[in-house]
Design an enzyme around this catalytic site. Structure first.
Site, PDB file in Angstrom:
ATOM      1  CD  GLU A   1      -9.372  -0.163   4.878  1.00 13.17           C
ATOM      2  OE1 GLU A   1      -9.405   0.948   4.330  1.00 13.17           O
ATOM      3  OE2 GLU A   1      -9.273  -0.319   6.117  1.00 13.17           O
TER       4      GLU A   1
ATOM      5  CD  GLU B   1      -1.551  -2.167   2.168  1.00 15.66           C
ATOM      6  OE1 GLU B   1      -0.344  -2.502   2.151  1.00 15.66           O
ATOM      7  OE2 GLU B   1      -2.395  -2.726   2.892  1.00 15.66           O
TER       8      GLU B   1
END
Length: 959
Positions: free
Chosen positions: A105, A14
């Protein structure tokens, strides 16, 4: 780990920080790149909707509710460049590893990457809970497929939140105010804060008294000679304490069966007990044992970081994210208290090294969570690796915030595997018979810790400022039954019941967790959202709801109660967990919630009512906007109902006799019925709108009262009320009322005198003007930079030039005056640990910590002011900072000399700074670990820690 040199693998994470750390653990055949978080999401607004979908009836939602709740995802504009880069890299490699976080998530981000990149090469999912070389290598060697159940659960959560927000928010726009928002969790969190403020508004304080006796033993052995005991019973009936009073009436609860002592009763009884013998009637001793706290999960980390470090939830999670991405701690979004076997072994080894073998229990400790629906990552937050690094070993690698949070996590993890704290507790009852034959029973408790165990490493803080620390001891003399005692002192003590404390971010997170609402990844964003939306503001650490929040929550409670019901919100979390576990279909869940269902799927009330869509459209006409935007306060002495109205320009007060025709909703303060309205000063908390404060704000009929016109200017003179009290204003001139003046009786002549300040007394022989004025510290005269105080407010208007010059010629006497004794000593500020005292100043009583002062507000008294309220008031003063100082006018000088001098001064200053910095750095290097002041453990525990040199690192030098 695969080592085929001809194979090139793309690893996608990420963030760049995470990519940098992981790339250092992988060989040359790996390319590690960041996606910069979520790569696509539902459209943020109409402009984000692709042209071909703009005509669809569901386009505003971004979800096709009529076709299986198919979501329309668009790539974020600020991610398009990075996506192009990832697409290009995906074409150049042989295999792709998706290394996003291991929670729902993170799983969804991995799925979105596959859907967006559409790679032609094999794609694997690699997961890990810490970023260390062994963990990364193990993750590469043991990849798996994307878990579609986790993805479905996260997608269902996102769609659910979109439907809730986009269907309920328009109701608020129409009935309360434009641009408001509702949210599945944010609205419930706001309701919790509003309910606490309602309790505070309804609270009525009660006064009660008891007696504190200082008792002494005749022949002291081990332990102290004297100790304190409190009156607990009179003639067999218990003495009333705070818990015995109704919070809404201030009266003793019916059937409490207690004796309510007032001041006279307590002082009279104390007098009748003077000189009377005291005898020990009962001694009960019990073993004391306290087990260690479980390792941190997301919610408890946020709570303790707020209590000990004063971090906000966002600040805690940002700092924890950096620690995780750089390999210092395990994954920080978790509600599991489990520790891996390697972590337990690492903790036990370090405990033996730092605290000795006696501090390690025979068997490892294993914890089970109490959180409803615990899921997410599968290990608690702890230091990363198979061998924990002490705070001292990482101090030079971390920033100040990072170091504090790492030390907090390290101490909590170590303490969780240490021995119990053990000791003994004793309860004593003492009786005395007064001169009037009254039997007075006194009680005292003591605690002695013989082995602090885990308390050497960690002591948990409490949200209750008056709570005793776990490692605190209360030592009593060795007492036996029938032992005679004497009373050295008998003091009557007054107490006031206190309203329930406001929520802080820490206690609100705890409340949400206990209710099963929200998840580790959402707590910080919830705290931020309710503040960003204007529903909640912070005063110090306390969360204060706005009147706008009262209106929004009132509407939802009255017309959509199930949407803000705690059990309903928690039950939705349960169903999302079932979807994550593959036990429930996301489409069925969403269909029941949105369209309704009679077969039992989804929430029964919402489903049987026809679903959310029907609920918000059919009930809209039943909602009366004026009623929703009216918050009742009380009925005044003249029978008028006083309410707060939430208007377009902010909240305001309005009062009127029931049955009178009110002004239309939405009219501003300039509309009809002006005399019955008063603006509410900014920053005034809802519970501060007492009848006395309301009366002051109305000032005899309106938010301001015209006293007349200024004869010299023709401008109206108005009497107004601000947050810090009443004042008069005319044009640009303003002046606060004097201490001796009342808003109700102020005359035009008195107002003109106030507006004449500062008053020119005259001109001194040296040509400098002399003024009289009223200031922060009272009335004074001024000549240039010289000030002298006047001994009364009246003298501001009567002092002559000769009298003023005589005062100014005399030496300052402030330093010679004996300091007046404080009105009350309150104890230490829970935020700064500085002692708080209430003093009497020129403008009335004020609370001070020695550095900042805060005047008591109207309705507050020195006797009733709580430590929490005082701390909040001083926190506001600290947040504003010191008043900016006026810059002195620079003296004129030749340009060349000025420049040269400036250069020399700068050079000297720089050299001095460098020397000081070097000295600090050297000192920091030489300073042992024991000298570092930590905020993560109480000083008592630190003193008890024998291996402090290893456990507490040196303070990081700052320059």
């Amino acid at each position: 780990m695969p080592s085929n040199a001809r194979t090139t693998r793309l690893v996608i994470v990420e963030s760049p920080a995470k990519a940098k750390t992981i790339s250092g653990y992988l060989g040359p055949g790996y390319v590690v790149e960041a996606s910069f978080g979520h790569v696509r999401d539902l459209p943020r607004n109409a402009a984000d909707v692709p042209a071909k979908y703009k005509g669809e009836p569901w386009a505003r939602l971004g979800v096709d509710v009529d076709n299986g709740f198919h979501a329309l995802y668009v790539v974020s504009p600020d991610r398009r460049q990075q996506i192009s880069k990832l697409v290009k890299l995906a074409k150049e490699v042989d295999e792709i590893f998706l290394a996003t976080d291991e929670d729902r998530e993170g799983e969804a981000i991995a799925w979105h990457l596959v859907e967006t990149l559409k790679p032609k090469v094999p794609v694997k999912r690699m997961v890990f809970h810490e970023i260390t070389k062994p963990a990364i290598q193990a993750a590469v060697a043991n990849p798996r497929e994307i878990d579609r159940d986790l993805v479905d659960a996260q997608e269902a959560r996102r769609i659910l939140d979109r439907l809730y927000g986009y269907e309920v928010s328009p109701v608020l726009w129409k009935k309360v105010m434009p641009k408001l928002s509702a949210g599945r969790v944010q609205s419930v969190a706001t309701r919790i804060v509003v309910e606490r403020e309602r309790q505070r508004m309804a609270f009525r304080t009660a006064e009660y008294w008891d007696i504190l006796a200082t008792l002494a033993v005749a022949k002291p052995g081990e332990g102290p000679r004297t100790f304190n005991a409190t009156l607990v019973a009179l003639n067999g009936d218990r003495i009333a304490t705070g818990k015995d009073f109704e919070p809404t009436t201030g009266r003793v609860r019916p059937g409490a069966g207690v004796v309510h002592l007032d001041e006279g009763g307590a002082r009279g009884l104390a007098a009748r007990l003077q000189g009377r013998p005291f005898t020990v009637t009962r001694v009960e001793e019990k073993p004391y044992r306290r087990r260690p706290y479980a390792p941190f999960i997301t919610s408890t980390l946020q709570q303790e970081a707020a209590r000990k470090l004063r971090f906000s939830s966002q600040q805690t999670m940002r700092t924890a994210q950096r620690l995780y991405e750089n390999g210092y701690i395990t994954y920080m979004r978790t509600d599991s208290v489990n520790l891996s076997e390697t972590a337990i072994a690492a903790a036990r080894r370090q405990i033996i090294e730092l605290y000795g073998e006696r501090s390690v229990p025979p068997e490892p400790r294993r914890y089970t969570g109490k959180v409803k629906n615990a899921q997410e990552a599968h290990e608690a937050i702890r230091p990363a690796g198979d061998n924990f690094r002490t705070p001292g070993e990482v101090a030079r690698e971390l920033s100040g915030e990072e170091f504090k949070l790492y030390e907090l996590i390290w101490r909590r993890t170590i303490a969780s595997q240490m021995t119990d704290a053990v000791g003994s507790s004793v309860s004593v009852r003492i009786r005395a018979v007064s001169s009037a034959s009254e039997e007075a029973d006194f009680g005292a408790t003591g605690k002695t810790i013989t082995d602090p165990g885990f308390l050497r490493a960690y002591v948990e803080s409490s949200d209750d400022e008056n709570a005793e620390a776990e490692d605190a001891e209360r030592r009593l003399p060795n007492l036996v039954k029938d032992q005679p005692l004497t009373a050295d002192a008998l003091a009557a003590q007054g107490h006031h019941t206190q309203p329930p404390s406001r929520y802080t971010e820490a206690s609100l997170v705890k409340a949400l967790e206990e209710l099963g609402i929200g998840r580790p990844s959402t707590y910080a964003s919830i705290m931020q959202t309710i503040q960003d939306r204007g529903y909640v503001s912070k005063r110090g650490q306390a969360l204060i709801p706005s009147f706008l929040a009262f209106a929004v929550i009132g509407l939802l409670e009255r017309h959509y109660p199930r949407l803000v019901d705690y059990n309903f919100t928690a039950s939705m979390e349960n169903e999302l967990d079932e979807i994550a576990g593959g036990d429930h279909a996301a489409v069925d869940f969403l269909t029941a919630f949105y369209f309704g269902s009679a077969n039992g799927a989804g929430d029964q009330t919402i489903a049987h009512a026809g679903g959310l869509k029907k609920l918000v459209t059919e009930n809209l006409s039943e909602i009366d906007a004026r009623s929703v935007n009216s918050i009742p306060l009380h009925t005044d002495d003249e029978g008028r109902e006083v309410v707060v109205r939430v208007g377009r320009y902010g909240p305001y007060l309005q009062r009127g006799v029931p049955g009178e025709e009110p002004a239309a909703h939405g009219e501003g303060e300039e509309g009809g019925g002006q005399g019955d309205r008063a603006p509410i000063p900014e920053g005034l908390a809802p519970d501060e709108l007492t009848p006395e404060k309301v009366h002051e704000l109305f000032l005899g009929g309106g938010g301001e009262r015209k006293l007349g016109d200024d004869p010299s200017t023709g401008e109206p003179i108005l009497l107004k009320s601000g947050r810090f009290g009443p004042y008069v204003a005319s044009g640009e001139r303003k002046s606060s009322l004097l201490r001796t003046q009342s808003p109700d009786s102020l005359t035009l002549d008195e107002a003109l005198k106030l507006l004449s300040l500062p008053r020119l007394v005259g001109v001194a022989p040296d040509g400098v003007e002399v003024f009289a004025n009223n200031g922060r510290y009272g009335p004074y005269v001024k000549q240039g930079d010289e000030f002298r105080s006047l001994d009364s407010e009246d003298k501001m208007f009567t002092v002559t030039l000769d009298e003023a010059l005589a005062l100014l010629a005399a030496p300052k006497t402030r330093q010679r005056r004996a300091a007046a004794p404080p009105l009350r000593e309150m104890g230490n500020d829970p935020l700064t640990e500085k002692p708080l005292v209430i003093k009497d100043g020129r403008f009335g009583p004020y609370v001070t910590d020695g550095e900042f002062n805060a005047s008591l507000r109207r309705g507050q008294t020195p006797e009733a002011l709580t430590v929490e309220e005082a701390s909040e008031m001083l926190a506001e003063k600290r947040a504003k900072g010191p008043a900016p100082k006026k810059k002195a006018a620079a003296k004129k000088a030749p340009a060349a000399k000025k420049t040269t001098a400036a250069k020399k001064t700068t050079a000297k200053s720089t050299a001095a700074t460098k020397t000081a910095a070097a000295a600090k750095t050297t000192a920091a290097k030489k300073t042992t670990a024991a000298t570092k002041t930590t905020t993560t453990a109480k000083s008592t525990a630190t003193k008890k820690a024998t291996p402090a040199k290893k456990s507490t690192p040196p303070k990081k030098a700052t320059t």
